[in-house]
Design a protein around this motif. Sequence first.
Motif, mmCIF file in Angstrom:
data_model
loop_
_atom_site.group_PDB
_atom_site.id
_atom_site.type_symbol
_atom_site.label_atom_id
_atom_site.label_comp_id
_atom_site.label_asym_id
_atom_site.label_seq_id
_atom_site.Cartn_x
_atom_site.Cartn_y
_atom_site.Cartn_z
ATOM 1 N N VAL A 299 0.860 -1.188 0.000
ATOM 2 C CA VAL A 299 0.000 0.000 0.000
ATOM 3 C C VAL A 299 0.893 1.234 0.000
ATOM 4 N N ALA A 300 0.676 2.133 -0.924
ATOM 5 C CA ALA A 300 1.481 3.354 -1.007
ATOM 6 C C ALA A 300 1.051 4.349 0.064
ATOM 7 N N VAL A 301 2.006 5.164 0.505
ATOM 8 C CA VAL A 301 1.748 6.205 1.498
ATOM 9 C C VAL A 301 2.248 7.525 0.933
ATOM 10 N N PHE A 302 1.361 8.512 0.857
ATOM 11 C CA PHE A 302 1.707 9.834 0.355
ATOM 12 C C PHE A 302 1.758 10.811 1.532
ATOM 13 N N ASP A 303 2.818 11.607 1.576
ATOM 14 C CA ASP A 303 2.967 12.644 2.600
ATOM 15 C C ASP A 303 2.445 13.970 2.064
ATOM 16 N N VAL A 304 1.639 14.643 2.856
ATOM 17 C CA VAL A 304 1.100 15.950 2.472
ATOM 18 C C VAL A 304 1.493 16.978 3.516
ATOM 19 N N HIS A 305 1.431 18.229 3.127
ATOM 20 C CA HIS A 305 1.765 19.318 4.038
ATOM 21 C C HIS A 305 0.667 19.472 5.084
ATOM 22 N N PRO A 306 1.022 19.590 6.366
ATOM 23 C CA PRO A 306 -0.013 19.602 7.413
ATOM 24 C C PRO A 306 -0.628 20.958 7.703
ATOM 25 N N THR A 307 -0.278 21.996 6.960
ATOM 26 C CA THR A 307 -0.719 23.345 7.306
ATOM 27 C C THR A 307 -2.236 23.490 7.207
ATOM 28 N N TYR A 308 -2.880 23.835 8.328
ATOM 29 C CA TYR A 308 -4.295 24.181 8.427
ATOM 30 C C TYR A 308 -5.224 23.063 7.944
ATOM 31 N N THR A 309 -4.803 21.810 8.097
ATOM 32 C CA THR A 309 -5.715 20.714 7.760
ATOM 33 C C THR A 309 -6.835 20.613 8.789
ATOM 34 N N SER A 310 -6.488 20.719 10.069
ATOM 35 C CA SER A 310 -7.520 20.661 11.105
ATOM 36 C C SER A 310 -8.394 21.911 11.097
ATOM 37 N N VAL A 311 -7.799 23.069 10.813
ATOM 38 C CA VAL A 311 -8.568 24.320 10.820
ATOM 39 C C VAL A 311 -9.592 24.328 9.686
ATOM 40 N N SER A 312 -9.162 23.991 8.485
ATOM 41 C CA SER A 312 -10.096 23.980 7.355
ATOM 42 C C SER A 312 -11.163 22.910 7.521
ATOM 43 N N GLY A 313 -10.773 21.740 8.054
ATOM 44 C CA GLY A 313 -11.779 20.716 8.293
ATOM 45 C C GLY A 313 -12.759 21.110 9.373
ATOM 46 N N LYS A 314 -12.288 21.808 10.390
ATOM 47 C CA LYS A 314 -13.154 22.235 11.491
ATOM 48 C C LYS A 314 -14.197 23.249 11.025
ATOM 49 N N PHE A 315 -13.813 24.190 10.178
ATOM 50 C CA PHE A 315 -14.738 25.231 9.753
ATOM 51 C C PHE A 315 -15.595 24.810 8.560
ATOM 52 N N LYS A 316 -15.098 23.885 7.728
ATOM 53 C CA LYS A 316 -15.765 23.619 6.450
ATOM 54 C C LYS A 316 -16.529 22.290 6.421
ATOM 55 N N HIS A 317 -15.953 21.233 7.010
ATOM 56 C CA HIS A 317 -16.528 19.899 6.841
ATOM 57 C C HIS A 317 -17.183 19.351 8.108
ATOM 58 N N MET A 318 -16.772 19.788 9.270
ATOM 59 C CA MET A 318 -17.238 19.171 10.515
ATOM 60 C C MET A 318 -18.752 19.329 10.676
ATOM 61 N N ARG A 319 -19.270 20.546 10.553
ATOM 62 C CA ARG A 319 -20.708 20.789 10.730
ATOM 63 C C ARG A 319 -21.513 20.218 9.566
ATOM 64 N N ARG A 320 -20.987 20.320 8.354
ATOM 65 C CA ARG A 320 -21.735 19.891 7.171
ATOM 66 C C ARG A 320 -21.935 18.377 7.140
ATOM 67 N N LEU A 321 -20.911 17.615 7.549
ATOM 68 C CA LEU A 321 -20.980 16.161 7.483
ATOM 69 C C LEU A 321 -21.331 15.520 8.813
ATOM 70 N N GLY A 322 -21.309 16.274 9.895
ATOM 71 C CA GLY A 322 -21.618 15.714 11.206
ATOM 72 C C GLY A 322 -20.556 14.758 11.719
ATOM 73 N N ILE A 323 -19.293 15.072 11.480
ATOM 74 C CA ILE A 323 -18.186 14.227 11.924
ATOM 75 C C ILE A 323 -17.320 15.022 12.882
ATOM 76 N N SER A 324 -16.368 14.339 13.523
ATOM 77 C CA SER A 324 -15.493 15.003 14.497
ATOM 78 C C SER A 324 -14.456 15.854 13.783
ATOM 79 N N VAL A 325 -13.770 16.662 14.562
ATOM 80 C CA VAL A 325 -12.760 17.546 13.986
ATOM 81 C C VAL A 325 -11.585 16.744 13.444
ATOM 82 N N HIS A 326 -11.262 15.608 14.057
ATOM 83 C CA HIS A 326 -10.146 14.784 13.570
ATOM 84 C C HIS A 326 -10.520 14.042 12.297
#
Length: 409
Positions: A299-326
Motif C-alpha cells: 500500500v502506497a503512502v503519500f505525505d502531504v503538508h499539514p498546514t491548516y488541515t484541522s482548521v479547514s476541516g473544522k470550519f468547512k466539513h465538521m458541521r456539514r458532514l456531522g463528523i469530528s474535527v479529527h
Amino acid sequence: MKTGSYSQLFFNAYDFEIRHINGLLKRLKQQAGALQFRLRRLEEQLAAREATIPSAVFGGKKRFQSRRHCETAKQKKRWKEDFSSARNKRMRISGRKDAKHGNFVFLYNEQSHTLYLTLPNRKVVAFADVRFPYGQALLDETIQAQRTCPNKKVNGKAIAWELEDHGGYYVIKAIIEIEPNPHTNYSRTTGVIGIDCNVDCFSWCDVSADGNYLASGHIRFPIAGKRSGQVTKAIEAAAINVVRLAKDANKPIALEKLDTTLSRTGDRYGNKKANRMKSLFASRKMAASVKARADKEGVAVFDVHPTYTSVSGKFKHMRRLGISVHESAGLTIGRRALGYNERVPRFLHTFVADRKKTNHHWAQWHDLNKKIDLLPEKIRHLYNMHQPLNGLSLDHLLEMEQLKIRRLI
C-alpha cells in the motif's frame, strides 16, 4: 602604606580605619556571603539529587532508586555491578557494505546457523543455532548475495547486528535493508484514505477520487499508564488495522508530514496536562509504523503538508458532514493528496481581511482561525452549512465570545 602598584598616605589611625580597613572588611564580608550562598545552593542541589530521580536514566529508574537502600559497602558494590550491567546489556554494531558478510565484527553462517563474534582481543565467540522466526530466508539471501557481489562498495548491502544480554539468555537481532515492494499500489483513481494522527488514535476518512466524503472513523490505542515499549506495540497494532482498511478499499494512504520537535518542548508556564499530551504524541513512531506495514502489504503512502488541515476541516466539513474535527482533518488530508484545495466558505469572508486572488488560501484560514478562536464543539453550532444565509448563531457562546464576534461582523 604601599598597596599593589600605588601608595596610600594616611595621616592618623582613624583615617586608616575609615579609608582602608572598612572597605577591606566590606569586601571580605561580600566574599564570605557569596561563598556561603554557593555552599547553601550546592547542598540544596545535593539534597534534591538524592531525593528525586532524573527524567532519563540508563538502566531503569527503579534500579537507580534502589541505591538509597544500600547501607554496607558490599551492597553498594553489588548495586553498582547490577546498574552497570543494565546500562551495558545492549550492543549494536553497524554493518559495512564492503565487508564479505556485511559486517566486520559479526559473521553468520547460514548453513550451520552459527553466529561468530570477534572481540577486540581477537577472541572469537560462537553462538550456535541462531535462527530467526521472521525473515530467515531474506537474511540468508542477503548474505549469499553479499558474498558473491563483485563490487561491494557500490552494490553491497550492510548488515547490522544487535546483541542483548538478559542474564540467562541472549537476544540477537539482524538488521538488513529491504528493497521497496515492487507490487505497491500507487493509483489514486479510486481515491485515498486520509489519516490524521492524534495522541491516542488514528482518525481515518475514506475519500473518493473526486474529493467527496465516503466514510470515516477512529482506530484508538491506549497510552495512559503505559510504558514506552507498550505504547509502541499498541501503535503498531493500530497501524496494522489502518493498513488493512486501506488494502481492503484498494486505496493508498495519505499522511501528514509532521515535525513536532519544537511543540514537544512544551510551555514551561503553560497547562501541565497539555504539555503532557504533547510529550506523549509519538508522531514519528506512528508514521513509521504505518509506512513499514504499508510497504509490507503493498500500500502506497503519500505525505502531504499539514498546514491548516484541522482548521479547514473544522470550519468547512465538521458541521456539514456531522463528523469530528479529527475525521474532518482526515478528509482534508485526503483531498490535499488528491490535489484539491480548501477555500474559505463565502459566508465567512467577513472574517477574512484580504480576499484578493493573489492571497493564498492558507493565509485566509490563518486569519479566520485567529479571529474565531473557539472550541470545535462551539463552532459546530455556530452556523449551518446547508443554510449559510441564516447567519451566525451566538446564543450558545459566552458573553465575551459573543462581543468579540459581533465586533468582527
